[in-house]
Design a protein around this motif. Structure first.
Motif, PDB file in Angstrom:
ATOM      1  N   ALA A 166       5.561   0.007 -18.727  1.00 31.39           N
ATOM      2  CA  ALA A 166       4.545   1.069 -18.314  1.00 31.39           C
ATOM      3  C   ALA A 166       3.866   0.584 -17.193  1.00 31.39           C
ATOM      4  CB  ALA A 166       3.653   1.097 -19.662  1.00 31.39           C
ATOM      5  N   ASN A 167       3.501  -0.613 -16.995  1.00 30.58           N
ATOM      6  CA  ASN A 167       2.745  -0.881 -15.664  1.00 30.58           C
ATOM      7  C   ASN A 167       3.576  -0.805 -14.586  1.00 30.58           C
ATOM      8  OD1 ASN A 167       0.729  -1.878 -17.376  1.00 30.58           O
ATOM      9  ND2 ASN A 167       1.053  -4.153 -16.903  1.00 30.58           N
ATOM     10  N   LEU A 168       5.002  -1.049 -14.489  1.00 30.74           N
ATOM     11  CA  LEU A 168       5.931  -0.923 -13.593  1.00 30.74           C
ATOM     12  C   LEU A 168       6.013   0.587 -13.228  1.00 30.74           C
ATOM     13  CD1 LEU A 168       7.938  -2.128 -11.694  1.00 30.74           C
ATOM     14  CD2 LEU A 168       9.641  -1.952 -13.303  1.00 30.74           C
ATOM     15  N   GLN A 169       6.171   1.349 -14.352  1.00 30.84           N
ATOM     16  CA  GLN A 169       6.388   2.624 -14.057  1.00 30.84           C
ATOM     17  C   GLN A 169       5.116   3.255 -13.306  1.00 30.84           C
ATOM     18  OE1 GLN A 169       7.322   4.536 -17.666  1.00 30.84           O
ATOM     19  NE2 GLN A 169       9.462   3.774 -17.558  1.00 30.84           N
ATOM     20  N   SER A 170       4.020   3.006 -13.585  1.00 33.46           N
ATOM     21  CA  SER A 170       2.910   3.212 -12.943  1.00 33.46           C
ATOM     22  C   SER A 170       2.596   2.889 -11.601  1.00 33.46           C
ATOM     23  CB  SER A 170       1.545   2.836 -14.056  1.00 33.46           C
ATOM     24  OG  SER A 170       0.355   2.605 -12.966  1.00 33.46           O
ATOM     25  N   ILE A 171       2.988   1.671 -11.274  1.00 27.42           N
ATOM     26  CA  ILE A 171       3.048   1.221  -9.867  1.00 27.42           C
ATOM     27  C   ILE A 171       4.109   2.147  -8.895  1.00 27.42           C
ATOM     28  CG2 ILE A 171       3.461  -0.579  -8.489  1.00 27.42           C
ATOM     29  CD1 ILE A 171       2.275  -2.453 -10.772  1.00 27.42           C
ATOM     30  N   GLN A 172       5.368   2.270  -9.723  1.00 25.32           N
ATOM     31  CA  GLN A 172       6.370   3.147  -9.004  1.00 25.32           C
ATOM     32  C   GLN A 172       5.930   4.521  -8.735  1.00 25.32           C
ATOM     33  OE1 GLN A 172       9.390   2.249 -11.980  1.00 25.32           O
ATOM     34  NE2 GLN A 172      10.496   0.684 -10.469  1.00 25.32           N
ATOM     35  N   GLN A 173       5.081   4.919  -9.876  1.00 28.53           N
ATOM     36  CA  GLN A 173       4.616   6.447  -9.445  1.00 28.53           C
ATOM     37  C   GLN A 173       3.753   6.457  -8.243  1.00 28.53           C
ATOM     38  OE1 GLN A 173       5.808   8.720 -11.274  1.00 28.53           O
ATOM     39  NE2 GLN A 173       4.828  10.195  -9.728  1.00 28.53           N
ATOM     40  N   ASP A 174       2.798   5.414  -8.193  1.00 27.62           N
ATOM     41  CA  ASP A 174       2.032   5.317  -7.014  1.00 27.62           C
ATOM     42  C   ASP A 174       2.705   5.356  -5.685  1.00 27.62           C
ATOM     43  OD1 ASP A 174      -0.361   5.543  -8.537  1.00 27.62           O
ATOM     44  OD2 ASP A 174      -0.512   3.071  -8.696  1.00 27.62           O
ATOM     45  N   ILE A 175       3.802   4.512  -5.789  1.00 24.04           N
ATOM     46  CA  ILE A 175       4.412   4.265  -4.507  1.00 24.04           C
ATOM     47  C   ILE A 175       5.115   5.675  -4.208  1.00 24.04           C
ATOM     48  CG2 ILE A 175       6.606   3.213  -3.761  1.00 24.04           C
ATOM     49  CD1 ILE A 175       6.125   0.766  -5.402  1.00 24.04           C
ATOM     50  N   LEU A 176       5.757   6.307  -5.131  1.00 22.90           N
ATOM     51  CA  LEU A 176       6.184   7.718  -4.873  1.00 22.90           C
ATOM     52  C   LEU A 176       5.122   8.701  -3.978  1.00 22.90           C
ATOM     53  CD1 LEU A 176       8.558   8.577  -7.938  1.00 22.90           C
ATOM     54  CD2 LEU A 176       9.333   7.929  -5.509  1.00 22.90           C
ATOM     55  N   GLU A 177       4.145   8.614  -4.877  1.00 24.61           N
ATOM     56  CA  GLU A 177       3.052   9.357  -4.320  1.00 24.61           C
ATOM     57  C   GLU A 177       2.343   9.295  -2.975  1.00 24.61           C
ATOM     58  OE1 GLU A 177      -0.768  10.545  -3.564  1.00 24.61           O
ATOM     59  OE2 GLU A 177      -0.799   8.683  -4.830  1.00 24.61           O
ATOM     60  N   VAL A 178       2.220   7.923  -2.715  1.00 27.00           N
ATOM     61  CA  VAL A 178       1.687   7.666  -1.532  1.00 27.00           C
ATOM     62  C   VAL A 178       2.677   7.813  -0.344  1.00 27.00           C
ATOM     63  CG1 VAL A 178       0.764   5.547  -0.017  1.00 27.00           C
ATOM     64  CG2 VAL A 178      -0.062   5.580  -2.591  1.00 27.00           C
ATOM     65  N   CYS A 179       4.004   7.368  -0.636  1.00 26.75           N
ATOM     66  CA  CYS A 179       5.080   7.791   0.376  1.00 26.75           C
ATOM     67  C   CYS A 179       5.050   9.019   0.761  1.00 26.75           C
ATOM     68  CB  CYS A 179       6.402   7.179  -0.252  1.00 26.75           C
ATOM     69  SG  CYS A 179       6.500   5.312  -0.061  1.00 26.75           S
ATOM     70  N   GLN A 180       5.085   9.870  -0.319  1.00 28.95           N
ATOM     71  CA  GLN A 180       5.126  11.343  -0.023  1.00 28.95           C
ATOM     72  C   GLN A 180       4.183  12.081   0.634  1.00 28.95           C
ATOM     73  OE1 GLN A 180       5.332  13.512  -3.731  1.00 28.95           O
ATOM     74  NE2 GLN A 180       7.634  14.276  -3.091  1.00 28.95           N
ATOM     75  N   ARG A 181       3.094  11.305   0.561  1.00 22.19           N
ATOM     76  CA  ARG A 181       1.837  11.673   1.306  1.00 22.19           C
ATOM     77  C   ARG A 181       1.710  11.221   2.782  1.00 22.19           C
ATOM     78  NH1 ARG A 181      -3.048   9.195   0.739  1.00 22.19           N
ATOM     79  NH2 ARG A 181      -2.370   8.169  -1.185  1.00 22.19           N
ATOM     80  N   VAL A 182       2.068  10.042   2.806  1.00 21.71           N
ATOM     81  CA  VAL A 182       2.348   9.814   4.280  1.00 21.71           C
ATOM     82  C   VAL A 182       3.586   9.771   4.971  1.00 21.71           C
ATOM     83  CG1 VAL A 182       0.198   8.141   4.095  1.00 21.71           C
ATOM     84  CG2 VAL A 182       2.789   7.226   3.691  1.00 21.71           C
ATOM     85  N   ASN A 183       4.484  10.319   4.285  1.00 21.24           N
ATOM     86  CA  ASN A 183       5.988  10.551   4.867  1.00 21.24           C
ATOM     87  C   ASN A 183       6.767   9.354   5.114  1.00 21.24           C
ATOM     88  OD1 ASN A 183       7.801  12.364   5.719  1.00 21.24           O
ATOM     89  ND2 ASN A 183       6.859  12.982   7.556  1.00 21.24           N
ATOM     90  N   ARG A 184       6.800   8.629   4.128  1.00 26.74           N
ATOM     91  CA  ARG A 184       7.583   7.393   4.137  1.00 26.74           C
ATOM     92  C   ARG A 184       8.608   7.561   3.146  1.00 26.74           C
ATOM     93  NH1 ARG A 184       4.851   1.807   3.797  1.00 26.74           N
ATOM     94  NH2 ARG A 184       7.089   1.313   4.328  1.00 26.74           N
ATOM     95  N   ASN A 185       9.688   6.856   3.277  1.00 28.05           N
ATOM     96  CA  ASN A 185      10.636   6.557   2.154  1.00 28.05           C
ATOM     97  C   ASN A 185      10.444   5.599   1.252  1.00 28.05           C
ATOM     98  OD1 ASN A 185      12.928   6.107   0.772  1.00 28.05           O
ATOM     99  ND2 ASN A 185      14.466   5.756   2.706  1.00 28.05           N
ATOM    100  N   PRO A 186      10.199   5.880   0.107  1.00 31.87           N
ATOM    101  CA  PRO A 186       9.758   5.083  -1.085  1.00 31.87           C
ATOM    102  C   PRO A 186      10.799   3.905  -1.259  1.00 31.87           C
ATOM    103  CG  PRO A 186      10.433   7.175  -2.239  1.00 31.87           C
ATOM    104  CD  PRO A 186      10.217   7.162  -0.718  1.00 31.87           C
TER     105      PRO A 186
END
Ligand SMILES: *Cc1c(COP(=O)(O)O)cnc(C)c1O
Length: 225
Positions: free
Chosen positions: A5-25
């Protein structure tokens, strides 16, 4: 402690941030830092799909390595490294994140039987308590490393200062990125310097916004005891 669950939450954050700043997760690697936890907990991390593990002390590294190296794992040494300990781990690790002096480079080069991927550690904030080179020394230091043919400078690493002020944290990550860009621009064969190792449990979102390619996560992923 639910590692999955911790990993999923971090992966979710990575996706969200990358989308916002236009990076490839996919550019963002999670290094699971296991220094606080048992072999069993580290194994849960591997089972959850994290195959890059980080340790900061020789003893802890050896313990995890001996128990877990039959799994597909890339090993990152993230702590400050005494030259006399290099010979004990050099054939076992894949990445060193703490290259910060010539004497250490010399020892790595002498002992390594294959090319070692290294991050040069920079003390961006200039705090006395931190290891790493002063920003001003980084160019000269990396140029000197071309004499050591077993060392490949894959990137730069820093630890942000332990402060509340997000701007100070962001500034240190940004400074590291700009320095990385300068080094990369030189296109030195021994120092492609594509990567940025920055961001821990408390500041990885900011680090990703500022370009981190390797985030080193311990407590938020596996807990701290
Ligand atoms: C312990 C450690 C980490 C992970 O710290 P957390 O705050 O638990 O995520 C990352 N980098 C280095 C160099 C460390 O020593």
């Amino acid at each position: 402690m639910d590692v999955q669950a911790n990993l999923q939450s971090i992966q979710q954050d990575i996706l969200e941030v990358c989308q916002r700043v236009n990076r490839n997760p996919k550019e963002v690697n999670i290094i699971g830092v296991t220094k606080y936890v048992t072999i069993e907990r580290a194994m849960q991390l591997i089972d959850a799909g994290v195959h890059q593990l980080g340790e900061n002390r020789l003893e802890g590294f050896m313990e995890k390595y001996n128990a877990l190296s039959s799994n597909e794992v890339k090993w990152h040494f993230i702590g400050s490294l005494q030259s006399r300990k290099v010979k004990d781990l050099i054939d076992k690790i894949d990445y060193i994140h703490s290259l910060d002096r010539k004497s250490l480079a010399k020892e790595i080069n002498k002992r390594a039987t294959k090319t070692i991927s290294c991050f040069v550690q920079v003390n961006v904030s200039g705090e006395d308590s931190k290891h790493g080179l002063d920003s001003k020394e980084v160019h000269t230091f990396i140029e000197q490393l071309q004499d050591f043919n077993q060392i490949r400078v894959v990137g730069l690493m820093t630890m942000a200062p332990f402060v509340e002020d997000e701007n100070i944290i962001r500034n240190s990550f940004r400074t590291l990125r700009l320095l990385r860009d300068e080094i990369k621009e030189k296109k030195m064969e021994h120092a492609p310097c594509n990567y940025l190792s920055m961001g821990m449990s408390n500041d990885y979102r900011i680090a990703i916004e500022e370009g981190a390619t390797h985030i080193r996560i311990g407590s938020k992923l596996v807990g701290s005891m």
